[in-house]
Design a protein around this motif. Structure first.
Motif, PDB file in Angstrom:
ATOM      1  N   GLU A  48       0.850  -1.185   0.000  1.00 44.27           N
ATOM      2  CA  GLU A  48       0.000   0.000   0.000  1.00 44.27           C
ATOM      3  C   GLU A  48       0.888   1.237   0.000  1.00 44.27           C
ATOM      4  O   GLU A  48       1.982   1.220   0.563  1.00 44.27           O
ATOM      5  CB  GLU A  48      -0.871  -0.012   1.252  1.00 44.27           C
ATOM      6  N   THR A  49       0.401   2.326  -0.625  1.00 45.78           N
ATOM      7  CA  THR A  49       1.115   3.597  -0.615  1.00 45.78           C
ATOM      8  C   THR A  49       0.274   4.633   0.095  1.00 45.78           C
ATOM      9  O   THR A  49      -0.929   4.754  -0.161  1.00 45.78           O
ATOM     10  CB  THR A  49       1.432   4.066  -2.057  1.00 45.78           C
ATOM     11  N   LEU A  50       0.910   5.364   1.004  1.00 41.77           N
ATOM     12  CA  LEU A  50       0.264   6.437   1.750  1.00 41.77           C
ATOM     13  C   LEU A  50       0.904   7.748   1.306  1.00 41.77           C
ATOM     14  O   LEU A  50       2.110   7.936   1.458  1.00 41.77           O
ATOM     15  CB  LEU A  50       0.460   6.225   3.256  1.00 41.77           C
ATOM     16  N   ASP A  51       0.103   8.654   0.758  1.00 41.10           N
ATOM     17  CA  ASP A  51       0.596   9.945   0.287  1.00 41.10           C
ATOM     18  C   ASP A  51       0.255  11.003   1.326  1.00 41.10           C
ATOM     19  O   ASP A  51      -0.912  11.349   1.506  1.00 41.10           O
ATOM     20  CB  ASP A  51      -0.054  10.280  -1.056  1.00 41.10           C
ATOM     21  N   ALA A  64      -2.231   3.974   9.166  1.00 36.90           N
ATOM     22  CA  ALA A  64      -2.212   3.080   8.004  1.00 36.90           C
ATOM     23  C   ALA A  64      -1.547   1.756   8.355  1.00 36.90           C
ATOM     24  O   ALA A  64      -2.009   0.691   7.926  1.00 36.90           O
ATOM     25  CB  ALA A  64      -1.497   3.751   6.841  1.00 36.90           C
ATOM     26  N   ALA A  65      -0.475   1.796   9.136  1.00 40.74           N
ATOM     27  CA  ALA A  65       0.229   0.566   9.519  1.00 40.74           C
ATOM     28  C   ALA A  65      -0.664  -0.329  10.366  1.00 40.74           C
ATOM     29  O   ALA A  65      -0.601  -1.557  10.277  1.00 40.74           O
ATOM     30  CB  ALA A  65       1.520   0.895  10.259  1.00 40.74           C
ATOM     31  N   ASP A  66      -1.501   0.281  11.195  1.00 37.43           N
ATOM     32  CA  ASP A  66      -2.421  -0.490  12.042  1.00 37.43           C
ATOM     33  C   ASP A  66      -3.381  -1.340  11.209  1.00 37.43           C
ATOM     34  O   ASP A  66      -3.870  -2.361  11.673  1.00 37.43           O
ATOM     35  CB  ASP A  66      -3.224   0.435  12.960  1.00 37.43           C
ATOM     36  N   ALA A 101      -1.800  -6.146   7.267  1.00 36.58           N
ATOM     37  CA  ALA A 101      -1.633  -7.513   7.748  1.00 36.58           C
ATOM     38  C   ALA A 101      -0.142  -7.747   7.984  1.00 36.58           C
ATOM     39  O   ALA A 101       0.711  -7.063   7.408  1.00 36.58           O
ATOM     40  CB  ALA A 101      -2.164  -8.504   6.712  1.00 36.58           C
ATOM     41  N   GLU A 102       0.169  -8.717   8.810  1.00 27.51           N
ATOM     42  CA  GLU A 102       1.566  -9.043   9.089  1.00 27.51           C
ATOM     43  C   GLU A 102       2.305  -9.336   7.783  1.00 27.51           C
ATOM     44  O   GLU A 102       1.817 -10.086   6.941  1.00 27.51           O
ATOM     45  CB  GLU A 102       1.648 -10.248  10.019  1.00 27.51           C
ATOM     46  N   TYR A 110       9.634   3.132   3.910  1.00 27.16           N
ATOM     47  CA  TYR A 110       9.082   1.794   3.697  1.00 27.16           C
ATOM     48  C   TYR A 110       9.027   1.077   5.044  1.00 27.16           C
ATOM     49  O   TYR A 110      10.054   0.839   5.668  1.00 27.16           O
ATOM     50  CB  TYR A 110       9.942   1.017   2.687  1.00 27.16           C
ATOM     51  N   VAL A 111       7.809   0.761   5.469  1.00 29.35           N
ATOM     52  CA  VAL A 111       7.574   0.168   6.782  1.00 29.35           C
ATOM     53  C   VAL A 111       6.888  -1.179   6.608  1.00 29.35           C
ATOM     54  O   VAL A 111       5.884  -1.278   5.886  1.00 29.35           O
ATOM     55  CB  VAL A 111       6.671   1.102   7.635  1.00 29.35           C
ATOM     56  N   ARG A 112       7.427  -2.210   7.267  1.00 29.08           N
ATOM     57  CA  ARG A 112       6.802  -3.538   7.222  1.00 29.08           C
ATOM     58  C   ARG A 112       6.101  -3.807   8.544  1.00 29.08           C
ATOM     59  O   ARG A 112       6.628  -3.554   9.611  1.00 29.08           O
ATOM     60  CB  ARG A 112       7.853  -4.628   6.994  1.00 29.08           C
ATOM     61  N   LYS A 113       4.889  -4.338   8.446  1.00 34.06           N
ATOM     62  CA  LYS A 113       4.147  -4.774   9.639  1.00 34.06           C
ATOM     63  C   LYS A 113       4.716  -6.123  10.054  1.00 34.06           C
ATOM     64  O   LYS A 113       4.785  -7.040   9.243  1.00 34.06           O
ATOM     65  CB  LYS A 113       2.658  -4.875   9.289  1.00 34.06           C
ATOM     66  N   THR A 114       5.155  -6.239  11.301  1.00 36.93           N
ATOM     67  CA  THR A 114       5.818  -7.469  11.749  1.00 36.93           C
ATOM     68  C   THR A 114       4.970  -8.316  12.687  1.00 36.93           C
ATOM     69  O   THR A 114       5.341  -9.442  13.012  1.00 36.93           O
ATOM     70  CB  THR A 114       7.152  -7.150  12.446  1.00 36.93           C
ATOM     71  N   GLU A 115       3.853  -7.792  13.132  1.00 44.44           N
ATOM     72  CA  GLU A 115       2.965  -8.603  13.990  1.00 44.44           C
ATOM     73  C   GLU A 115       1.552  -8.096  13.926  1.00 44.44           C
ATOM     74  O   GLU A 115       1.283  -7.035  13.465  1.00 44.44           O
ATOM     75  CB  GLU A 115       3.441  -8.653  15.433  1.00 44.44           C
TER      76      GLU A 115
END
Length: 81
Positions: free
Chosen positions: A9-12, A28-30, A33-34, A76-81
């Protein structure tokens, strides 16, 4: 660094100033999905340190990369859990 991951996903948030890039990134990160990767586009130079600090102090996310592309800052942020 080059982005070598799949962006989910991209957040502007271009045009928004502190603290809104971090607030909107967290929101947005919330919703991710993991394993999903969020690309954040900002024009606030402070977002480089703000998002890095937020990711370091927040469980459940990992900052993969940050890049300055002209006057746009990419995170660039990855959801880890």
């Amino acid at each position: 660094m080059s982005a070598e991951f799949d962006i989910t996903e991209t957040l502007d948030v271009k045009g928004a100033s502190c603290p809104m890039p971090v607030v909107k990134t967290k929101s947005a990160a919330d919703e991710l999905a993991e394993g999903d990767v969020l690309e954040v586009l900002s024009t606030d130079s402070g977002s480089m340190s703000d998002i890095e600090g937020w990711a370091a102090g927040t469980g459940g996310v990992e900052l993969l990369d940050q890049q300055a592309d002209g006057d746009v800052y990419k995170h660039y942020v990855r959801k880890t859990e």
